[in-house]
Write a protein that holds these residues in place. Structure first.
Motif, PDB file in Angstrom:
ATOM      1  N   ASN A  73       0.853  -1.187   0.000  1.00 50.81           N
ATOM      2  CA  ASN A  73       0.000   0.000   0.000  1.00 50.81           C
ATOM      3  C   ASN A  73       0.892   1.241   0.000  1.00 50.81           C
ATOM      4  O   ASN A  73       1.586   1.517   0.973  1.00 50.81           O
ATOM      5  N   GLY A  74       0.888   1.966  -1.120  1.00 51.40           N
ATOM      6  CA  GLY A  74       1.672   3.189  -1.222  1.00 51.40           C
ATOM      7  C   GLY A  74       3.128   2.973  -1.549  1.00 51.40           C
ATOM      8  O   GLY A  74       3.911   3.928  -1.542  1.00 51.40           O
ATOM      9  N   LEU A  75       3.523   1.750  -1.836  1.00 54.08           N
ATOM     10  CA  LEU A  75       4.921   1.431  -2.139  1.00 54.08           C
ATOM     11  C   LEU A  75       5.073   1.007  -3.591  1.00 54.08           C
ATOM     12  O   LEU A  75       4.235   0.271  -4.124  1.00 54.08           O
ATOM     13  N   ASP A  76       6.156   1.436  -4.200  1.00 51.30           N
ATOM     14  CA  ASP A  76       6.499   0.978  -5.539  1.00 51.30           C
ATOM     15  C   ASP A  76       7.371  -0.267  -5.402  1.00 51.30           C
ATOM     16  O   ASP A  76       8.375  -0.257  -4.691  1.00 51.30           O
ATOM     17  N   GLY A  77       6.984  -1.336  -6.039  1.00 53.13           N
ATOM     18  CA  GLY A  77       7.735  -2.580  -5.969  1.00 53.13           C
ATOM     19  C   GLY A  77       6.797  -3.758  -6.048  1.00 53.13           C
ATOM     20  O   GLY A  77       5.604  -3.611  -6.346  1.00 53.13           O
ATOM     21  N   ASN A  78       7.312  -4.941  -5.772  1.00 52.69           N
ATOM     22  CA  ASN A  78       6.468  -6.133  -5.773  1.00 52.69           C
ATOM     23  C   ASN A  78       7.061  -7.174  -4.843  1.00 52.69           C
ATOM     24  O   ASN A  78       8.228  -7.090  -4.443  1.00 52.69           O
ATOM     25  N   ILE A  79       6.229  -8.150  -4.483  1.00 56.10           N
ATOM     26  CA  ILE A  79       6.658  -9.249  -3.622  1.00 56.10           C
ATOM     27  C   ILE A  79       6.452 -10.547  -4.376  1.00 56.10           C
ATOM     28  O   ILE A  79       5.335 -10.869  -4.799  1.00 56.10           O
TER      29      ILE A  79
ATOM     30  N   ILE B 172      10.915  -6.751  -3.681  1.00 57.20           N
ATOM     31  CA  ILE B 172      11.833  -6.061  -4.581  1.00 57.20           C
ATOM     32  C   ILE B 172      11.430  -4.592  -4.597  1.00 57.20           C
ATOM     33  O   ILE B 172      10.353  -4.238  -5.085  1.00 57.20           O
ATOM     34  N   ALA B 173      12.284  -3.735  -4.025  1.00 56.33           N
ATOM     35  CA  ALA B 173      11.952  -2.322  -3.880  1.00 56.33           C
ATOM     36  C   ALA B 173      12.000  -1.609  -5.216  1.00 56.33           C
ATOM     37  O   ALA B 173      12.889  -1.850  -6.039  1.00 56.33           O
ATOM     38  N   GLY B 174      11.031  -0.706  -5.415  1.00 54.11           N
ATOM     39  CA  GLY B 174      10.996   0.122  -6.610  1.00 54.11           C
ATOM     40  C   GLY B 174      11.590   1.490  -6.335  1.00 54.11           C
ATOM     41  O   GLY B 174      12.675   1.608  -5.771  1.00 54.11           O
ATOM     42  N   GLN B 175      10.844   2.531  -6.691  1.00 50.99           N
ATOM     43  CA  GLN B 175      11.334   3.891  -6.531  1.00 50.99           C
ATOM     44  C   GLN B 175      11.156   4.374  -5.087  1.00 50.99           C
ATOM     45  O   GLN B 175      10.407   3.807  -4.303  1.00 50.99           O
ATOM     46  N   ASP B 176      11.881   5.465  -4.769  1.00 54.31           N
ATOM     47  CA  ASP B 176      11.816   6.026  -3.418  1.00 54.31           C
ATOM     48  C   ASP B 176      10.375   6.304  -3.001  1.00 54.31           C
ATOM     49  O   ASP B 176       9.556   6.757  -3.807  1.00 54.31           O
ATOM     50  N   GLY B 177      10.093   6.039  -1.754  1.00 56.61           N
ATOM     51  CA  GLY B 177       8.759   6.293  -1.220  1.00 56.61           C
ATOM     52  C   GLY B 177       8.560   5.544   0.081  1.00 56.61           C
ATOM     53  O   GLY B 177       9.447   4.824   0.551  1.00 56.61           O
ATOM     54  N   SER B 178       7.403   5.723   0.688  1.00 53.00           N
ATOM     55  CA  SER B 178       7.077   5.019   1.928  1.00 53.00           C
ATOM     56  C   SER B 178       5.648   4.515   1.847  1.00 53.00           C
ATOM     57  O   SER B 178       4.821   5.042   1.098  1.00 53.00           O
TER      58      SER B 178
END
Length: 613
Positions: free
Chosen positions: A471-477, A483-489
């Motif tokens: 929720n609110g994060l760029d990436g996937n599991i 696997i982290a995407g772009q900066d964010g929280s």
């Protein structure tokens, strides 16, 4: 003859009342038991729950307040019991004997009384390490808190919970009273921007909970996944203050000598981190406040005119023996408690600050740390802008009330219960690991879910059956790897059967912003200031070198982004520091004297390496 019989009878009566050696001690013991209306968690454990410790190696986090109502220490009760295998002791701030000053670095050592190792949780690390817990199966926590969100003992409990969750250790809280009562909640809910060791979790200034209730709340609300038990007190009610409990008062720290200072702390502590004195260095810390430039008579009259419930004021003059204004004459007021049940402690603290600032605005100032003290980054400016105390307090009222009803009141173990609240019932709990979920863009992080059912039994969780949500994060599991995407929280959520856990997560590139050096007694300290807290760095040893490597990072801030060298001239073990980037790593190269020993204390947003002399 008659006179002689009377004298003999008197002697017998006197002997039976005041003599008799051990018989007298037994009677005194029985009397003290009758007087104690509250039975603390340690007594409940020893009488009802020793089976919790059967066949297990026990570690104890405690200090001098860990006693039963007869002043027997929890250390002795456990160590001397034939069915308890006490293997390690752990000390919070001030140490297990309470002989260390506030903020003083506490070393680990061997306890002379028991021969057991004493590990410091207020020194090179705040969290029990794997090495410390190697001979421990279950951790006990028995320390008297004082009901304020900036008193450090509850955060030692929080760090112990983290270690227990990460290393599959049990944790038992031996509960104790909240000495300022369990009904009132005051102050702003701590902002995430104001989190530090003294305020690691989001609590208001006065939380109105016991250590056992706090631990239970954190276990669920922060998805800590701890095998947690609470040895609940018997006889404690939420409207009790400490002097109602029948328990002996033991000062919980050197600067909280009395029940009055403990009670007022949550209010008068709000005078700290300013140019005002909290009375430290005197016999009445937190009971008297002031500054050298205060008119004591006028301040007392002003505070009386504000008609604050439950307190009265008199002019006071004192000369601190240590700390702020050491050796100077300070003028101010002493706060006298007239009705503890009606005091709004946060209002008291803010009114004192307001009245003293109004006397001499030019002399009044506050440090940047005041945000961490009050927990709300907007309040310091409100104070400097001379906003009325009533408006300041109104600014957080709605958020505080929502937290009380939606969060706090779900975890209360003792009555009388607030309207709409029910006694906490044991529930299953899930935890997402790692607990500190931070990653750089592109960095993989393996996730694991652990849990315990409502009976405290460890759940067998097939990780492939866990459903994940971002929720609110760029990436996937994928297959349990984030696997982290772009900066964010944002939030990572895990679902297993009917249970849910969630963990805040931050994606950002680790940036080395500064390198600092300090020469201390016995060691040379190197500090790497970062833009965030990281735990996945490595230290490699080379020939006359230590290489600190931070993955997925870069260099900015006060340092040359292309790298550089810092010469060290006054250390017996360190001559030079080089820093540079290599592939995807920040590398800091310490030029050291041979195989120097080192420690790595844990701090937020920095890497600290202490090179031993």
């Amino acid at each position: 003859m008659k006179r002689r019989h009377i004298l003999v009878l008197c002697f017998v009566l006197l002997f039976s009342l005041f003599g008799g050696g051990s018989n007298h001690r037994v009677e005194a013991s029985q009397t003290s038991k009758k007087k104690a209306s509250v039975k603390p968690g340690v007594e409940v454990l020893m009488e009802d729950h020793l089976d919790w410790l059967e066949g297990k190696r026990v570690g104890l986090i405690t200090n001098p307040t860990g006693v039963d109502h007869e002043l027997n220490s929890t250390i002795d009760l456990l160590y001397e019991h034939p069915d308890v295998n006490l293997t390690a002791l752990f000390g919070a701030e001030h140490g297990i004997r309470g002989d260390q000053e506030a903020g003083e670095y506490v070393e680990s050592y061997i306890d002379e009384e028991t021969g057991l190792p004493v590990y410091s949780l207020y020194g090179s690390t705040w969290k029990p390490t794997e090495e410390m817990l190697e001979e421990v199966d279950v951790l006990l926590f028995d320390i008297q808190d004082i009901g304020s969100n900036v008193y450090t003992y509850i955060y030692t409990l929080g760090f112990a919970m983290e270690a227990a969750g990460e290393m599959d250790k049990e944790l038992i809280v031996l509960d104790r009273p909240n000495p300022i009562g369990g009904e009132r909640v005051e102050g702003p809910l701590r902002s995430a921007e104001a989190v530090s060791f003294m305020g690691r979790f989001l609590l208001p200034v006065r939380h109105g909970m016991t250590p056992g209730e706090l631990a239970t709340m954190w276990n669920h609300e922060y998805s800590m996944g701890v095998d947690l038990k609470v040895a609940e007190m018997k006889g404690w009610k939420r409207d009790m203050h400490f002097d109602n409990t029948g328990l002996p008062w033991i000062l919980p720290s050197p600067n909280i000598p009395t029940q009055e200072s403990a009670y007022l702390y949550a209010g008068t502590e709000l005078v700290d981190d300013t140019t005002l004195s909290t009375g430290l260095g005197t016999t009445k810390p937190f009971e008297q406040v002031g500054a050298p430039w205060i008119d004591a008579e006028a301040l007392a009259e002003e505070m009386k005119s504000r008609e604050l419930a439950g307190v009265n004021f008199r002019p006071a003059y004192y000369t601190p023996m240590f700390g702020k204004y050491e050796g100077e004459r300070v003028a101010g007021v002493q706060v006298h408690i007239t009705d503890p049940s009606s005091i709004n402690l946060v209002a008291l603290g803010l009114h004192l600050v307001d009245a003293m600032r109004d006397q001499n605005p030019e002399e009044f100032d506050m440090t940047a740390s005041y945000t961490n003290l009050i927990g709300d980054p907007e309040v310091p400016q409100m104070i400097l802008d001379d906003m009325p105390v009533s408006q300041i307090m109104a600014s957080w009222k709605e958020e505080q009330q929502e937290w009380v009803s939606e969060v706090r009141n779900q975890y209360l173990m003792y009555g009388s219960y607030p309207k709409g609240a029910k006694p906490y019932k044991k529930q299953a709990v899930l935890g997402i690991f790692p607990l500190d979920l931070t990653a750089a863009p592109g960095e993989p992080v393996d996730l694991t879910v652990k849990g315990y059912d409502k009976n405290g039994e460890k759940m067998t969780i097939a990780q492939e059956e866990v459903d994940w949500e971002l929720n609110g994060l760029d990436g996937n599991i994928e297959n349990g790897t984030f696997i982290a995407g772009q900066d964010g929280s944002g939030i990572v959520r895990a679902f297993y059967e009917k249970l849910k856990a969630e963990r805040p997560a931050v994606i950002s590139t680790p940036l080395l912003e500064n390198i600092r050096f300090g020469l201390q007694s016995g060691y040379s300290r190197v500090v790497l200031d970062l833009n965030k807290t990281i735990t996945n760095y490595e230290i490699e040893r080379g020939e006359d070198r230590l290489f600190i490597k931070v993955p997925y990072g870069g260099i900015q801030g006060q340092l040359d982004s292309n790298g550089g060298t810092i010469q060290i001239n006054n250390s017996p073990v360190l001559s030079q520091i080089d820093y540079y980037t290599e592939e995807d790593f920040i590398v800091v190269e310490l030029h050291v004297d041979g195989d120097v020993a080192y420690e790595t204390p844990s701090f937020s947003s920095r890497i600290v390496v202490d090179l031993q002399h």
